[in-house]
Design an enzyme around this catalytic site. Structure first.
Site, short mmCIF file in Angstrom:
data_model
loop_
_atom_site.label_atom_id
_atom_site.label_comp_id
_atom_site.label_asym_id
_atom_site.label_seq_id
_atom_site.Cartn_x
_atom_site.Cartn_y
_atom_site.Cartn_z
N GLU A 49 0.93 -1.23 -0.12
CA GLU A 49 0.04 0.00 0.07
C GLU A 49 0.91 1.39 0.07
OE1 GLU A 49 -0.53 -2.60 1.87
OE2 GLU A 49 -2.47 -3.25 1.79
N PHE A 111 -11.29 -6.86 14.58
CA PHE A 111 -10.45 -7.38 13.74
C PHE A 111 -10.05 -6.41 12.70
CE2 PHE A 111 -9.30 -9.54 9.98
CZ PHE A 111 -7.98 -10.29 10.22
N GLN A 112 -8.61 -5.75 12.54
CA GLN A 112 -8.14 -5.09 11.77
C GLN A 112 -8.67 -3.53 11.71
OE1 GLN A 112 -8.20 -6.91 7.89
NE2 GLN A 112 -5.99 -7.66 8.19
N LYS A 161 -17.55 -0.24 6.88
CA LYS A 161 -18.03 -1.22 5.97
C LYS A 161 -19.47 -1.11 5.68
CE LYS A 161 -17.35 -6.04 4.52
NZ LYS A 161 -16.76 -7.40 5.04
N MET A 473 24.46 8.10 0.05
CA MET A 473 24.38 9.47 0.57
C MET A 473 24.78 9.55 2.08
SD MET A 473 24.14 12.53 0.29
CE MET A 473 23.14 13.16 -1.19
#
Ligand SMILES: Cc1cc2nc3c(=O)[nH]c(=O)nc-3n(C[C@H](O)[C@H](O)[C@H](O)COP(=O)(O)OP(=O)(O)OC[C@H]3O[C@@H](n4cnc5c(N)ncnc54)[C@H](O)[C@@H]3O)c2cc1C
Ligand SMILES: Cc1ncc(C[n+]2csc(CCOP(=O)(O)OP(=O)(O)O)c2C)c(N)n1
Ligand SMILES: [Mg+2]
Lengths: 570, 180
Positions: A49, A111-112, A161, A473
């Site tokens: 993501e 959940f989540q 949802k 760097m």
């Protein structure tokens, strides 16, 4: 018309002109994915993501429009954090849509479930939770208005949802964006404006500091006229590059930590700085106590919060850069500045001789060679998307951009792993443009899984890995400031050619200077993605350099002969 | 110390946004009060911050960038009326009670609760006045204290009203800064 919240979302995005969405599915966003399948929107399946947010960001930067990223709740949403912060720091208009657990279980550690609006509060311009299908369309429309209005930035919309699943009446006209009433500030201060004009017309040694705000306001044409009328030399910030043609004789080049010495010296000796859409980042100013001490300053800036933040200015023109510049032009008196410009040219001194491009070919391959040859081969017309590190600075120094939005790079957050996904996003925004991803061996390994996205989407981007075997760097800082104690910077990499091949991508390794141009030509001629693994000098450094916290004129200069400076010569 | 007034949307989460912003700008807040206004959709905040004028400018301008903030203004240099309210529970026995009552009168405070071993004193006024009362109460034993933090208002004709016009509709979608 009765639709579900998920269908309304897709319909709204379509009506707002969105074509592509960069995302990754999961339980809490499944209703939206189901609706996506039935819509005309094209969903690009990313591999992480973070990649989705960088793609949306790259899309926004290349197109000048809004990029859209999507993820599920919990880990999907938290994976977006780096990309959102990257967009925030560089004022990039991105709309992120995340799924959320059902409103009935919100707050129960379901959940989540994760408080993504809480997490992203400091790194978004605005964020909202939507719990009702009836609020989806208005909220998304508002998100677009907020993302691109004023000083642009990322907006996150978290949709539960049940809001995706519920059915409601959909009426486009009834859900127009409605933002809270705001005080309209009258920022036009005539006294301030007159002072700015007076300063512009009396300056003997003016320098314009041109930033990303010029592109964000589409002020390129007005800006060029302003420069021409006033005969002002122009220095660019890293993110301003492209806003004014590099080939213009009045374009001095990049300022700041890795800016050319004459640019920084011109700024230090100027009697007037005209900052346009730039925010005096510390990589631009060096030590503030010694920064441009003899210069008066004018700041043209849309964000009041930037005025006097780092550098105190004598006249602030608050508003859109294009509008401000257009207002100023009729008042600018043309001045002969040949003496000042001649002086700046003298400051260049032997820089050109020290420049690596002027050195004979000894068989060594320097990153600067690669970038400069890439510039020549593409005639400066490609969109170049860079990662973060030495290669990023060499790109800024050796690829000369004449057109806006052709350099895409993470400046403010300096996010390694940005280039490959942002390059994919840029390609979707500009399918007819040649897109080059210029990336270090370190940063490439952070998001290289997006090679699979390229293959799945059958897109054509060119990838140049500037492979120096180091986190270059950081190694450079260890060389200069930590007695060459290279802790955690030597870097083992996979065989990038074999890796690319495993993804089904053409690839070639390039180790000699003579192979650079043919390699680039071969890649350009191919009608598909090609990865080039450039094995460059391992211990080369970026010059000049203003050490962190040092004065802008206190630069570590290019050594006269960098060839003997490198490890393989010793 | 700088004083700012902000009108914000009266809805959940706005307080969090404001305090989170101050923290991000590394500006310490001394007190932040929020309450409804005569318009129930709008709340008014008084923010007292440990910062200088430059910090206050940055806070003010950054606050106004928040979508839910309608207006923010640094009023530190204006003629101000400021009030803080405190409830102070102080230990009081039969012996020292008369002396306490005397002090309360001097400070124009009020006793709002009487118990055998304590009193609750209500006092409102400037921060200095309340601090002053607290100072003299300390020897008696301050058992508990609650303070509201400062609310401020500019004096006289110097009005600071929330903007009322709702920014309407689809015109927004075509507006913007030349960025389409
Ligand atoms: C390894 C590394 C090295 C770096 N070295 C350098 C260096 O040497 N030199 C350098 O310059 N940078 C360097 N940077 C980048 C630096 O950190 C900053 O990101 C960069 O200087 C910011 O440029 P900017 O102010 O133009 O753009 P931004 O940070 O994007 O700021 C844009 C400004 O324009 C304003 N604006 C937006 N829209 C408008 C509008 N419509 N009208 C008017 N104003 C508007 C914004 O409010 C903002 O203040 C480096 C970064 C990295 C990672
Ligand atoms: C996500 C992230 N982690 C760490 C850093 C710190 N950092 C800046 S440049 C750099 C080295 C980059 O190495 P590489 O990608 O190989 O590019 P090079 O400098 O060698 O060109 C590191 C580790 C960063 N900018 N971003
Ligand atoms: Mg490297």
């Amino acid at each position: 018309m009765k639709l579900t919240g998920a269908e309304i979302l897709c319909e709204t995005l379509t009506r707002l002109g969105v074509r592509e969405i960069f995302g990754y599915p999961g339980g809490a966003i499944l209703p939206v994915y189901d609706a996506l399948g039935k819509s005309k929107l094209h969903h690009v399946l990313v591999r992480h993501e973070q990649g989705a947010t960088h793609m949306a960001d790259g899309y926004a930067r290349a197109s000048g429009g809004v990029g859209v990223a999507m993820a599920t709740s919990g880990p999907g949403a938290t994976n977006m954090v780096t990309g959102i912060a990257t967009a925030m720091m560089d004022s990039s208009p991105v709309v992120c849509i995340t799924g959320q657990v059902s409103s009935k279980v919100l707050g129960s550690d379901a959940f989540q479930e994760i408080d993504i609006t809480g997490i992203t509060m400091p790194i978004t311009k605005h964020n909202v939770v939507v719990t009702q299908a009836g609020d989806v369309a208005r909220t998304i429309r508002e998100a677009f208005v907020i993302a691109r209005g004023g000083r642009p930035g990322p907006v996150l919309v978290d949709i539960t949802k049940d809001a995706q699943q519920a059915t409601t009446q959909f009426d486009w006209d009834a859900c127009a964006p409605k933002l809270p009433p705001k005080r309209i500030r009258n920022n036009h201060d005539q006294a301030e404006f007159d002072r700015a004009v007076e300063l512009l017309n009396t300056a003997k040694r003016p320098v314009i500091l041109a930033g990303r705000g010029i592109m964000l306001s589409n002020a390129m044409e007005a800006f060029e006229k302003f420069v021409r009328v006033g005969n002002f030399p122009v220095a660019m910030t890293l993110l301003g590059i492209g806003g004014f043609p590099a080939k213009d004789p009045l374009n001095l080049g990049m300022m700041g930590m890795h800016g050319e010495a004459w640019v920084n010296n011109a700024i230090q000796e100027a009697d007037l700085l005209i900052a346009v859409g730039m925010r005096f980042d510390d990589r631009v100013t060096g030590d503030l106590r010694t920064y441009a001490k003899n210069a008066r300053k004018i700041h043209i800036e849309i964000d009041r919060a930037e005025i006097n933040k780092n550098v105190k200015v004598d006249a602030a023109l608050i508003g859109d850069a294009r509008e401000m510049i257009e207002n100023l032009i009729p008042h600018i008196e043309t001045r002969d500045r040949s003496a000042w410009i001649r002086y700046i040219n003298e400051l260049k001194g032997d820089s050109a001789v020290r420049d690596i491009q002027s050195l004979p070919d000894t068989g060594h391959l320097y990153a600067a060679h690669v970038i400069n040859d890439l510039w020549k081969e593409t005639r400066g017309e490609a969109i170049v998307v860079t990662d973060v590190g030495q290669h990023q600075m060499w790109e800024a120094q050796y690829y000369h951009h004449d057109r806006p939005r052709t350099l895409i790079t993470s400046g403010g957050l300096g996010t390694m792993g940005f280039a490959l996904p942002a390059g994919i996003g840029a390609k979707f925004a500009k399918p007819d443009s040649e897109v080059w991803v210029v990336v270090g061996d370190g940063g490439f390994q952070m998001t290289m899984s997006e090679l699979a996205t390229i293959v799945q989407e059958k897109i054509n981007v060119k990838i140049a890995i500037i492979n120096n075997g180091y986190l270059g760097m950081v190694r450079q800082w260890q060389e200069f400031f930590y007695d060459k104690r290279y802790v955690a910077t030597p870097l083992v990499a996979p065989d990038f050619v074999a890796l690319a091949n495993a993804f089904g991508i053409r690839a070639e390794r390039i180790t000699k200077r003579t192979e650079v141009t043919p390699g680039i030509r071969g890649a350009r001629e191919a009608g598909e993605t090609v990865l080039l693994d450039f094995r460059v000098e391992q211990e080369d450094s970026v010059f000049p350099m203003v050490a962190a916290g040092a004065s802008l004129h206190d630069m570590i200069r290019r050594p006269h002969n960098p060839l003997v400076e490198t490890a393989s010569d010793a | 110390m700088q004083t700012l007034v902000a009108y914000v949307e009266n809805k959940p989460g706005v307080l969090n946004r404001v305090s989170s912003l101050a923290r991000r700008l590394a500006i310490n807040i001394d007190s932040l009060t929020v309450g409804p206004t005569e318009n129930e959709e709008i709340a008014r905040m008084t923010i007292v911050a440990h910062t200088d004028e430059r910090g206050a400018h940055r806070l003010e301008a950054s606050l106004e960038k928040l979508v839910d903030v309608l207006l923010a203004e640094n009023i530190s240099s204006r003629a101000l009326l400021e009030r803080d309210l405190a409830l102070i529970k102080v230990a009081a026995d039969q012996q020292n009670r008369p002396h306490l009552m005397e002090l309360i009168k001097v400070f124009r405070a009020r006793v709002v609760d009487v118990a055998p071993e304590s009193l609750i004193i209500e006092v409102s006024g400037t921060v200095d006045k309340i601090d002053g009362l607290l100072e003299v109460l300390r020897p008696f034993g301050v058992l508990e204290m609650a303070r509201t933090g400062r609310i401020s208002m500019t004096r006289g004709n110097d009005l600071l009203r929330p903007p009322l016009l709702e920014v309407e509709s689809s015109a927004l979608e075509s507006a913007g800064s030349g960025v389409k």
